[in-house]
Design an enzyme around this catalytic site. Structure first.
Site, mmCIF file in Angstrom:
data_model
loop_
_atom_site.group_PDB
_atom_site.id
_atom_site.type_symbol
_atom_site.label_atom_id
_atom_site.label_comp_id
_atom_site.label_asym_id
_atom_site.label_seq_id
_atom_site.Cartn_x
_atom_site.Cartn_y
_atom_site.Cartn_z
ATOM 1 C CE LYS A 114 -7.380 -0.491 1.922
ATOM 2 N NZ LYS A 114 -6.846 -1.492 2.835
ATOM 3 C CB SER A 147 -0.950 -0.016 1.188
ATOM 4 O OG SER A 147 -0.233 -0.172 2.392
ATOM 5 C CG HIS A 202 -4.142 -1.403 -1.480
ATOM 6 N ND1 HIS A 202 -4.768 -0.199 -1.713
ATOM 7 C CD2 HIS A 202 -3.834 -1.407 -0.167
ATOM 8 C CE1 HIS A 202 -4.817 0.498 -0.598
ATOM 9 N NE2 HIS A 202 -4.254 -0.214 0.366
HETATM 10 C C1 LIG Z 1 -6.736 -1.886 4.175
HETATM 11 C C2 LIG Z 1 -6.021 -3.120 4.367
HETATM 12 C C3 LIG Z 1 -6.464 -4.079 5.284
HETATM 13 C C4 LIG Z 1 -7.621 -3.833 6.205
HETATM 14 O O1 LIG Z 1 -8.839 -3.918 5.539
HETATM 15 P P1 LIG Z 1 -10.140 -3.316 6.191
HETATM 16 O O2 LIG Z 1 -11.242 -4.049 5.534
HETATM 17 O O3 LIG Z 1 -10.181 -1.852 5.885
HETATM 18 O O4 LIG Z 1 -10.071 -3.576 7.657
HETATM 19 C C5 LIG Z 1 -5.778 -5.275 5.360
HETATM 20 N N1 LIG Z 1 -4.695 -5.510 4.596
HETATM 21 C C6 LIG Z 1 -4.236 -4.605 3.716
HETATM 22 C C7 LIG Z 1 -3.045 -4.928 2.874
HETATM 23 C C8 LIG Z 1 -4.877 -3.384 3.566
HETATM 24 O O5 LIG Z 1 -4.408 -2.483 2.697
#
Ligand SMILES: *Cc1c(COP(=O)(O)O)cnc(C)c1O
Length: 415
Positions: free
Chosen positions: A257, A197, A225
């Site tokens: 996301k 990310s 992502h």
């Molecule tokens: C955003 C993210 C999460 C967490 O996901 P949520 O559903 O927002 O709790 C987990 N792993 C990665 C790599 C992320 O970017």
């Protein structure tokens, strides 16, 4: 007698909540505290942030689905038919037909045997990882994995080790060493983010899957992502590399996301899913999604299946924006995805760049130490399918102007 020592204790005992203020004040002094911006209205290409109209360049809403009419309508309709809340955890009385339908639709979309939906991605990682590996097992992580993986790993009683970021040959070294360990490990679990990310680079999942197969290790990918971005129709990293589920046994992701809603999920074999929902404490002990959330997630899958143009436009915008920033002389790192870091060096410059861009009507937040190395402070931009060419040109002009003003790129300051 106790009286004397009690008096002594009472007089020297510190206020038990003093640390709250002390630690917060220290964060403020180090400028590491979060200064929260307020989004007034939907997450859209142009939105109102702290009362100012700005172009949104830092949302995870890659495809603009969070404000898509089909998702909104599905959410409203589900409230009419199923109410505002689910009433319970899933294993007791909160398992609605909508939750079941969502999992069926997701498994089909992912071309997996089965899928399971968690409240969030964080709940999926922190609930499932400690069940997959325990005492006598080994968890091997990419050193830059997401915090929810790190926490899930910490909750496990397994041994843990890391390999160098996205480095398959270092993973091979770690696996070879693990093979020689005595007593030998019962199980080995390799975990990696699919798309990282902070940098937007992609894990070498094809090589990781091969290494896992060679060493009899299970492979777990967190594709938060990559979904809606990579692979056929946004199906994610497993589709991107065309990998079999015999080699990537756990595909984890999130609806928060590109899917535009909220919720974590895991896809794989039906054995995995039966195991996961019977064992994950976050799933068993925390309330299920409100009907509106489940219905909006179903609608998001519908949109991805029926409207491939969103993913296409995301990539067109990504290529256009990356090339323009690169041509201007910005350092955009090693990104292969719509996450485009603009690396400026020290944190002060990154913060100034973000603040000045905001003045110009561009919303992109700085990412600084400790989230990235001290000399790799950056603005992280995330491209969005809903931006028009005019929007992109507006953003590029803004970066050019402020980049010159702050001497991040060379050339005369334009008006
Ligand atoms: C955003 C993210 C999460 C967490 O996901 P949520 O559903 O927002 O709790 C987990 N792993 C990665 C790599 C992320 O970017």
């Amino acid at each position: 007698m106790y009286t004397g020592s009690c008096m002594y204790l009472a007089s020297t005992m510190r206020n038990p909540t003093l640390f709250l203020k002390e630690e917060y004040d220290q964060l403020v002094r180090q400028e590491l505290d979060w200064k929260l911006r307020i989004l007034q209205g939907p997450s859209a290409p142009w939105c109102i942030v702290d009362g100012k109209k700005v172009l949104m360049l830092c949302s995870n809403n890659y495809l603009g689905l969070s404000n898509h009419p089909k998702l909104k309508e599905a959410a409203v309709e589900a409230i009419r038919t199923h109410g505002a809340g689910s009433g319970s955890v899933r294993p007791i009385a909160g398992n609605m037909d909508l939750h079941m339908e969502l999992e069926k639709r997701l498994a089909k979309f992912k071309e997996a045997g089965a899928s399971l939906v968690y409240q969030t991605g964080f709940a999926a990682n922190s609930g499932l990882i400690p069940q997959l590996a325990g005492k006598g097992d080994l968890i091997i992580s990419d050193e830059l994995n997401h915090g929810s993986i790190i926490d899930g790993t910490r909750l496990s009683h397994a041994e843990r080790t890391v390999y160098k970021h996205a480095d398959a040959s270092d993973l091979r070294r770690v696996l070879d060493e693990a093979e020689k360990a005595s007593p030998s490990y019962n199980k080995i679990l390799i975990i990696t983010d699919g798309v990282f990310s902070m940098d937007g680079d992609i894990a070498p999942l094809d090589e990781i899957a091969e290494l896992g197969a060679e060493h009899g290790a299970m492979v777990y990918v967190d594709d938060a992502h990559g979904e809606g971005v990579l692979g056929e129709g946004g199906r994610g990293i497993v589709s991107h590399f065309k990998l079999g589920r015999d080699k990537v046994q756990v595909e984890m992701g999130t609806f928060s996301k590109a899917f535009g809603v909220v919720g974590g999920h895991v896809s794989g074999s039906s054995d995995l899913i039966n195991f996961a929902y019977n064992k994950s404490r976050t799933w068993l002990l925390s309330g299920s999604h409100p009907p509106a959330v489940a219905a909006a997630c179903i609608a998001a899958i519908d949109v991805l299946e029926k409207e491939p143009e969103h993913v296409q436009r995301l990539w067109e915008n990504t290529r256009y924006f990356k090339k323009a920033l690169e041509d201007l002389g910005f350092n955009i790192g090693n990104s292969k995805t719509p996450i485009t870091p603009v690396i400026v060096g020290d944190s002060g410059t990154a913060k100034k760049l973000s603040a000045r861009l905001f003045d110009e009507g561009i919303f992109a937040l700085p990412i600084v130490f400790p989230m990235v190395a001290k000399d790799k402070a950056r603005i992280r931009t995330i491209m969005n399918a809903a931006l028009t060419k005019e929007d992109l040109d507006f953003a590029i002009r803004g970066f050019e102007k402020i980049g010159r003003e702050l001497q991040i790129i060379s050339g005369a300051v334009t008006a």
